[in-house]
Write a protein that holds these residues in place. Structure first.
Motif, PDB file in Angstrom:
ATOM      1  N   ASP A   6      26.340  37.449  19.370  1.00 19.04           N
ATOM      2  CA  ASP A   6      25.092  38.202  19.231  1.00 19.04           C
ATOM      3  C   ASP A   6      23.972  37.363  18.633  1.00 19.04           C
ATOM      4  O   ASP A   6      22.863  37.865  18.433  1.00 19.04           O
ATOM      5  N   ARG A   7      24.248  36.097  18.334  1.00 18.83           N
ATOM      6  CA  ARG A   7      23.274  35.269  17.631  1.00 18.83           C
ATOM      7  C   ARG A   7      22.954  34.017  18.441  1.00 18.83           C
ATOM      8  O   ARG A   7      23.761  33.549  19.243  1.00 18.83           O
ATOM      9  N   PHE A  23      19.786  27.384  21.391  1.00 16.94           N
ATOM     10  CA  PHE A  23      18.322  27.298  21.364  1.00 16.94           C
ATOM     11  C   PHE A  23      17.853  26.021  22.046  1.00 16.94           C
ATOM     12  O   PHE A  23      16.931  26.042  22.879  1.00 16.94           O
ATOM     13  N   LEU A  24      18.457  24.892  21.694  1.00 17.65           N
ATOM     14  CA  LEU A  24      18.054  23.620  22.283  1.00 17.65           C
ATOM     15  C   LEU A  24      18.354  23.586  23.769  1.00 17.65           C
ATOM     16  O   LEU A  24      17.577  23.019  24.559  1.00 17.65           O
ATOM     17  N   ASP A  47      25.380  29.170   8.673  1.00 15.11           N
ATOM     18  CA  ASP A  47      26.419  30.153   8.362  1.00 15.11           C
ATOM     19  C   ASP A  47      27.676  29.377   7.987  1.00 15.11           C
ATOM     20  O   ASP A  47      28.340  28.801   8.865  1.00 15.11           O
ATOM     21  N   PRO A  48      28.023  29.321   6.708  1.00 19.92           N
ATOM     22  CA  PRO A  48      29.170  28.498   6.298  1.00 19.92           C
ATOM     23  C   PRO A  48      30.495  29.012   6.840  1.00 19.92           C
ATOM     24  O   PRO A  48      31.465  28.254   6.919  1.00 19.92           O
ATOM     25  N   ARG A  49      30.545  30.285   7.237  1.00 22.31           N
ATOM     26  CA  ARG A  49      31.783  30.815   7.791  1.00 22.31           C
ATOM     27  C   ARG A  49      32.048  30.267   9.183  1.00 22.31           C
ATOM     28  O   ARG A  49      33.200  30.098   9.587  1.00 22.31           O
ATOM     29  N   LEU A  50      30.966  29.999   9.910  1.00 19.20           N
ATOM     30  CA  LEU A  50      31.088  29.510  11.280  1.00 19.20           C
ATOM     31  C   LEU A  50      30.832  28.010  11.391  1.00 19.20           C
ATOM     32  O   LEU A  50      31.194  27.391  12.394  1.00 19.20           O
ATOM     33  N   GLY A  51      30.168  27.453  10.371  1.00 20.82           N
ATOM     34  CA  GLY A  51      29.774  26.052  10.447  1.00 20.82           C
ATOM     35  C   GLY A  51      28.662  25.814  11.444  1.00 20.82           C
ATOM     36  O   GLY A  51      28.502  24.712  11.964  1.00 20.82           O
ATOM     37  N   GLU A  52      27.871  26.852  11.724  1.00 20.82           N
ATOM     38  CA  GLU A  52      26.811  26.772  12.727  1.00 20.82           C
ATOM     39  C   GLU A  52      25.460  27.136  12.117  1.00 20.82           C
ATOM     40  O   GLU A  52      25.373  28.017  11.252  1.00 20.82           O
ATOM     41  N   PHE A  53      24.403  26.466  12.620  1.00 15.86           N
ATOM     42  CA  PHE A  53      23.043  26.875  12.294  1.00 15.86           C
ATOM     43  C   PHE A  53      22.646  28.002  13.241  1.00 15.86           C
ATOM     44  O   PHE A  53      22.717  27.857  14.467  1.00 15.86           O
TER      45      PHE A  53
END
Length: 357
Positions: free
Chosen positions: A4-5, A11-12, A186-192
């Protein structure tokens, strides 16, 4: 849910689709930079637990004492980006000369310039610090190893620029020339994850940031502007202003992108040999690109930052940025100050400042 994000990678990828001829090299480089920022964020967060606080015992080309995290962050940036085949060379605040890509790695078409850890003097007191970076195209004439002269491009030639701020959360702010956008780690996912799209700096300003301890060294135009802000409702501005100063360019930039205002690190007479304090290539230029893409303005007080043609790799410069009307007013005061008649009409500079829609 991740589905959902919008992640930085997605984005890139969406941006790349706007350019059918693009092969994805810029995306790959920016994702490698993001990996470096994640690694630095982890080291900053652990601080004394990993023994990375305090001075390194060396000085950089600027004559500044290097912190342990300065050196570590510089190494992280290099190791994360040297191998992928996207860069032809790099330049850093912590290196005297451009960094040559090792012979075993392929060369790319971009130049990466960066301040690996801005505001590092604040680390020991747990104030937000960050990383700043800018991407340029490597001149075709540069060949295998670009020289320092190949990096001396005006800010208008930047392909991308951004910063990461390491605070209560780690946020990557980025522009690729189509607006300014913020991604929260998001430190839970390791993703920006994209959390603010097409950031716009508020037009109205009620805050200014400057190191007031240097007032006696300021140019008259800067003293006039600050004095009028301090005069509050009863002064010529007709409203009250708050003053801020964090001594971390990334933190100052992030605050202005979040709630407006203006930042000043003006030219002064404290050290006549220095025309300013901030570095043009890897501090002022990327910040100016980000700010203009957010509808703001960035200036030296005498000219637009992005129009300045660098003369040396570690060139210093004055920097004023933020809400357009405030930056225009400061520029106006500089124009009036060089005239013999301070009442000379000012005919406006709006067309020189706002370049992003």
């Amino acid at each position: 849910m991740l589905a959902d994000r919008t992640t930085l990678a997605r984005f890139l990828n969406d941006e790349r689709r706007r350019h059918p001829d693009a092969v994805g090299d810029l995306n790959s480089l920016l994702l490698d930079v993001a990996i470096a920022c994640k690694a630095i964020a982890g080291r900053v967060a652990h601080g004394a637990l990993e023994g990375v606080l305090g001075a390194q015992g060396t000085v950089n080309v600027q004559g500044e004492t290097q912190q342990k995290l300065d050196v570590l962050s510089n190494d992280i940036f290099i190791r994360a980006t040297e191998w992928g085949g996207q860069v032809a060379g790099m330049a850093s605040e912590e290196l005297d000369d451009p960094y040559e890509i090792p012979a075993e790695f392929p060369r790319g078409k971009y130049l990466l310039v960066f301040d690996p850890l801005d505001g590092s003097s604040n680390i020991d007191v747990n104030v937000s610090v960050g990383s700043i970076f800018s991407v340029l195209r490597s001149p075709e004439s540069a060949g295998g190893n670009p020289t320092a002269d190949d990096f001396l491009q005006p800010g208008t030639t930047q392909v991308a620029a951004g910063y990461a701020i390491y605070g209560p959360s780690t946020i990557l702010v980025l522009t690729v020339g189509r607006g300014t956008h913020a991604f929260t780690l998001d430190p839970r996912l390791g993703e920006f994850i994209l959390t603010r799209e097409d950031i716009r700096i508020p037009d109205a300003a009620s805050e200014f940031a400057i190191n007031a301890s240097n007032r006696r060294f300021w140019e008259p135009a800067v003293r006039r502007y600050v004095d009028e802000c301090l005069a509050g409702r009863s002064g010529p501005r007709g409203k009250d202003f708050n003053m801020r100063w964090v001594a971390s360019l990334v933190a100052e930039t992030h605050r202005i992108l979040s709630r407006g205002g203006v930042f000043l690190y003006p030219r002064d007479t404290k050290d006549p040999a220095k025309p300013g304090r901030l570095r043009l290539l890897y501090e002022a230029n990327p910040v100016a690109f980000i700010i203009e893409q957010a509808g703001g303005a960035a200036h030296t007080g005498h000219e637009r930052i992005l129009d300045v043609v660098p003369s040396e790799l570690h060139q210093r410069i004055a920097l004023v940025f933020g809400a357009v009307e405030e930056v225009e007013l400061i520029a106006k005061y500089h124009v009036e100050n060089v005239d013999t008649d301070v009442d000379t009409p000012f005919y406006g500079t709006r067309g020189l400042f706002r370049t992003a829609n």
